[in-house]
Design a protein around this motif. Structure first.
Motif, PDB file in Angstrom:
ATOM      1  N   ALA A   1     -27.928  33.074  31.849  1.00  0.00           N
ATOM      2  CA  ALA A   1     -27.462  31.776  31.354  1.00  0.00           C
ATOM      3  C   ALA A   1     -25.959  31.799  31.113  1.00  0.00           C
ATOM      4  CB  ALA A   1     -28.212  31.413  30.071  1.00  0.00           C
ATOM      5  N   GLU A   2     -25.454  32.916  30.572  1.00  0.00           N
ATOM      6  CA  GLU A   2     -24.022  33.015  30.289  1.00  0.00           C
ATOM      7  C   GLU A   2     -23.191  33.026  31.570  1.00  0.00           C
ATOM      8  OE1 GLU A   2     -23.639  36.488  27.932  1.00  0.00           O
ATOM      9  OE2 GLU A   2     -24.338  35.529  26.070  1.00  0.00           O
ATOM     10  N   VAL A   3     -23.614  33.806  32.556  1.00  0.00           N
ATOM     11  CA  VAL A   3     -22.816  33.917  33.774  1.00  0.00           C
ATOM     12  C   VAL A   3     -22.878  32.630  34.598  1.00  0.00           C
ATOM     13  CG1 VAL A   3     -24.600  34.879  35.296  1.00  0.00           C
ATOM     14  CG2 VAL A   3     -22.198  35.513  35.630  1.00  0.00           C
ATOM     15  N   LEU A   4     -24.005  31.912  34.507  1.00  0.00           N
ATOM     16  CA  LEU A   4     -24.154  30.669  35.258  1.00  0.00           C
ATOM     17  C   LEU A   4     -23.676  29.461  34.472  1.00  0.00           C
ATOM     18  CD1 LEU A   4     -27.694  31.282  36.802  1.00  0.00           C
ATOM     19  CD2 LEU A   4     -25.497  31.424  37.981  1.00  0.00           C
TER      20      LEU A   4
ATOM     21  N   ILE B   1     -24.806  14.521  28.104  1.00  0.00           N
ATOM     22  CA  ILE B   1     -25.592  15.741  28.242  1.00  0.00           C
ATOM     23  C   ILE B   1     -25.998  15.901  29.700  1.00  0.00           C
ATOM     24  CG2 ILE B   1     -27.706  16.928  27.504  1.00  0.00           C
ATOM     25  CD1 ILE B   1     -27.546  15.172  24.958  1.00  0.00           C
ATOM     26  N   TYR B   2     -25.827  17.119  30.235  1.00  0.00           N
ATOM     27  CA  TYR B   2     -26.155  17.373  31.630  1.00  0.00           C
ATOM     28  C   TYR B   2     -26.688  18.795  31.753  1.00  0.00           C
ATOM     29  CZ  TYR B   2     -21.268  18.808  31.020  1.00  0.00           C
ATOM     30  OH  TYR B   2     -20.112  19.347  30.542  1.00  0.00           O
ATOM     31  N   THR B   3     -27.114  19.190  32.950  1.00  0.00           N
ATOM     32  CA  THR B   3     -27.878  20.428  33.079  1.00  0.00           C
ATOM     33  C   THR B   3     -27.039  21.667  33.299  1.00  0.00           C
ATOM     34  OG1 THR B   3     -28.188  19.987  35.445  1.00  0.00           O
ATOM     35  CG2 THR B   3     -29.927  19.228  33.949  1.00  0.00           C
ATOM     36  N   SER B   4     -25.881  21.535  33.949  1.00  0.00           N
ATOM     37  CA  SER B   4     -25.099  22.736  34.254  1.00  0.00           C
ATOM     38  C   SER B   4     -23.654  22.364  34.544  1.00  0.00           C
ATOM     39  CB  SER B   4     -25.683  23.472  35.462  1.00  0.00           C
ATOM     40  OG  SER B   4     -24.862  24.557  35.847  1.00  0.00           O
TER      41      SER B   4
ATOM     42  N   LEU C   1     -27.089  17.803  17.973  1.00  0.00           N
ATOM     43  CA  LEU C   1     -27.509  18.231  19.303  1.00  0.00           C
ATOM     44  C   LEU C   1     -28.216  19.579  19.235  1.00  0.00           C
ATOM     45  CD1 LEU C   1     -24.412  17.389  21.516  1.00  0.00           C
ATOM     46  CD2 LEU C   1     -26.662  16.308  21.635  1.00  0.00           C
ATOM     47  N   GLU C   2     -29.245  19.745  20.057  1.00  0.00           N
ATOM     48  CA  GLU C   2     -29.896  21.038  20.151  1.00  0.00           C
ATOM     49  C   GLU C   2     -28.898  22.070  20.671  1.00  0.00           C
ATOM     50  OE1 GLU C   2     -30.859  18.240  21.386  1.00  0.00           O
ATOM     51  OE2 GLU C   2     -33.008  17.883  21.148  1.00  0.00           O
ATOM     52  N   PRO C   3     -28.910  23.290  20.113  1.00  0.00           N
ATOM     53  CA  PRO C   3     -27.875  24.274  20.465  1.00  0.00           C
ATOM     54  C   PRO C   3     -27.896  24.717  21.921  1.00  0.00           C
ATOM     55  CG  PRO C   3     -29.592  25.267  19.098  1.00  0.00           C
ATOM     56  CD  PRO C   3     -29.835  23.790  19.080  1.00  0.00           C
ATOM     57  N   ASN C   4     -29.028  24.547  22.619  1.00  0.00           N
ATOM     58  CA  ASN C   4     -29.089  25.024  23.999  1.00  0.00           C
ATOM     59  C   ASN C   4     -28.672  23.962  25.014  1.00  0.00           C
ATOM     60  OD1 ASN C   4     -31.290  23.378  23.615  1.00  0.00           O
ATOM     61  ND2 ASN C   4     -32.695  24.592  24.839  1.00  0.00           N
ATOM     62  N   LEU C   5     -28.238  22.795  24.546  1.00  0.00           N
ATOM     63  CA  LEU C   5     -27.847  21.741  25.465  1.00  0.00           C
ATOM     64  C   LEU C   5     -26.391  21.911  25.904  1.00  0.00           C
ATOM     65  CD1 LEU C   5     -29.428  18.562  23.810  1.00  0.00           C
ATOM     66  CD2 LEU C   5     -30.244  19.805  25.821  1.00  0.00           C
ATOM     67  N   ILE C   6     -26.119  21.513  27.132  1.00  0.00           N
ATOM     68  CA  ILE C   6     -24.748  21.465  27.629  1.00  0.00           C
ATOM     69  C   ILE C   6     -24.271  20.030  27.479  1.00  0.00           C
ATOM     70  CG2 ILE C   6     -23.287  21.711  29.663  1.00  0.00           C
ATOM     71  CD1 ILE C   6     -25.184  23.890  30.614  1.00  0.00           C
ATOM     72  N   ALA C   7     -23.235  19.838  26.669  1.00  0.00           N
ATOM     73  CA  ALA C   7     -22.818  18.480  26.333  1.00  0.00           C
ATOM     74  C   ALA C   7     -21.314  18.378  26.234  1.00  0.00           C
ATOM     75  CB  ALA C   7     -23.458  18.041  25.013  1.00  0.00           C
TER      76      ALA C   7
ATOM     77  N   ALA D   1     -32.679  27.271  28.173  1.00  0.00           N
ATOM     78  CA  ALA D   1     -33.845  26.456  28.512  1.00  0.00           C
ATOM     79  C   ALA D   1     -33.860  26.113  29.998  1.00  0.00           C
ATOM     80  CB  ALA D   1     -33.851  25.184  27.670  1.00  0.00           C
ATOM     81  N   MET D   2     -32.674  25.818  30.563  1.00  0.00           N
ATOM     82  CA  MET D   2     -32.613  25.499  31.986  1.00  0.00           C
ATOM     83  C   MET D   2     -32.943  26.719  32.831  1.00  0.00           C
ATOM     84  SD  MET D   2     -32.134  22.384  32.574  1.00  0.00           S
ATOM     85  CE  MET D   2     -31.897  22.690  34.312  1.00  0.00           C
ATOM     86  N   VAL D   3     -32.435  27.885  32.437  1.00  0.00           N
ATOM     87  CA  VAL D   3     -32.749  29.112  33.168  1.00  0.00           C
ATOM     88  C   VAL D   3     -34.257  29.360  33.157  1.00  0.00           C
ATOM     89  CG1 VAL D   3     -32.531  31.636  33.089  1.00  0.00           C
ATOM     90  CG2 VAL D   3     -30.500  30.189  32.838  1.00  0.00           C
ATOM     91  N   THR D   4     -34.894  29.153  32.017  1.00  0.00           N
ATOM     92  CA  THR D   4     -36.339  29.349  31.908  1.00  0.00           C
ATOM     93  C   THR D   4     -37.090  28.405  32.830  1.00  0.00           C
ATOM     94  OG1 THR D   4     -36.107  30.066  29.605  1.00  0.00           O
ATOM     95  CG2 THR D   4     -38.283  29.346  30.310  1.00  0.00           C
ATOM     96  N   ARG D   5     -36.633  27.152  32.906  1.00  0.00           N
ATOM     97  CA  ARG D   5     -37.316  26.175  33.768  1.00  0.00           C
ATOM     98  C   ARG D   5     -37.160  26.542  35.244  1.00  0.00           C
ATOM     99  NH1 ARG D   5     -34.664  22.102  30.331  1.00  0.00           N
ATOM    100  NH2 ARG D   5     -36.094  21.503  28.677  1.00  0.00           N
TER     101      ARG D   5
END
Length: 303
Positions: free
Chosen positions: A23-26, A269-272, A149-155, A31-35
């Motif tokens: 998740a860090e390198v990408l 908010i977006y995915t990556s 905001l949830e901490p795992n969101l990219i915003a 949560a997105m990595v898990t999906r």
């Protein structure tokens, strides 16, 4: 889900031995990595990783899938792209979701300007007050007004939203006018299901006040609460962009002028952040400039 991105995620997990490191390198949320990993295992029809508390390791199926993913990525990298100026031109469809009130007050005007500026793009605006799964619903950008905001969101914060406590003249004539935030305990307060349902926060004389409120009506759409407030149902905490025209028309009265309601952030908010499409990057930049350059939208709607 995008198979190329799923392959990138799986290779990153395999090479770094953990989903957190991937998740860090990408530059993705965990949560997105898990999906993406779950989708890759669905496509493979097998478990690809042995999961332990210390490190992840590949199963036999994972080893075979890793080789295929690396080959797929090599092939993708070999595909020639067009000239850089053409590749960087915003084009294509963006799917955006936000609340009905924000869509009417701001997004209708902001998106119209965007489409005039970028004629090769189009927008599908989904009006929804619930938080949606961006991947499953194929949403490129979700706009939310919140400070939690949830901490795992990219915003990315695009602007701010001021609020006002208000009520109809008929309600105040029957129930009296609250003069202090504490007076709200004796009033019928209409609350928004997803924010501050029982606690309204104010800044007063340099201090923060958290005031418990209650009432006989809550809703998941602030425009419903706004209409009920105009009808005299009670006191409500409304976005200034929605309430200001009604206050100016005398249909609502702004209350507690010495108490400043907590200001909320408007977030995209977006995915990556990795390989962000030019159309999405341009939309984020456009909205940031739009909110900064259109302060009158707070009082008069989009404009």
């Amino acid at each position: 889900m995008d198979r190329i991105t799923s392959a990138q995620v799986f290779v990153a997990i395999a090479e770094r031995g953990s989903m957190i490191a991937a998740a860090e390198v990408l530059d993705m949320s965990r949560a997105m990595v898990t999906r993406y990993l779950a989708q890759m295992e669905d496509w493979a029809g097998a478990r690809l990783l042995h999961r332990s508390t210390r490190r992840l390791s590949l199963t036999d199926a994972g080893e075979r899938t890793l080789a295929r993913c690396r080959a797929m990525l090599e092939l993708a990298d070999a595909i020639e792209v067009g000239p850089s100026d053409e590749a960087d031109t915003p084009r294509g469809l963006l799917r955006i979701t936000c609340s009905q009130s924000l869509a009417q007050a701001a997004l209708a005007g902001a998106v119209s300007e965007y489409l005039r500026r970028y004629p090769h793009t189009s927008v599908d605006l989904q009006v929804n007050n619930r938080a949606v799964n961006l991947v499953e619903q194929r949403i490129d950008l979700a706009l939310r007004i919140t400070n939690a905001l949830e901490p795992n969101l990219i915003a990315r914060q695009l602007g701010n939203c001021a609020s006002v406590v208000c009520a109809a003249p008929a309600y105040l004539a029957a129930r009296g006018t609250p003069l202090r935030a504490e007076d709200l305990a004796g009033h019928n307060c209409l609350t928004y299901t997803y924010f501050g349902k029982s606690l309204w926060q104010f800044s007063y004389c340099g201090e923060t006040l958290s005031v418990p409120v209650s009432g006989n009506l809550s809703a998941n759409e602030d425009l419903v609460l706004l209409a009920a407030t105009v009808e005299g149902a009670g006191v409500s905490l409304q976005p200034l962009y929605s309430a200001a025209p009604l206050i100016a028309a005398g249909k609502l009265v702004a209350l507690l002028p010495d108490h400043l309601p907590q200001q909320m952030g408007i977030h995209g908010i977006y995915t990556s952040r990795q390989h962000m499409p030019p159309a999405l990057r341009a939309m984020l930049d456009h909205l940031l400039a739009w909110f900064a350059g259109h302060p009158t939208w707070l009082a008069h709607g989009a404009g």
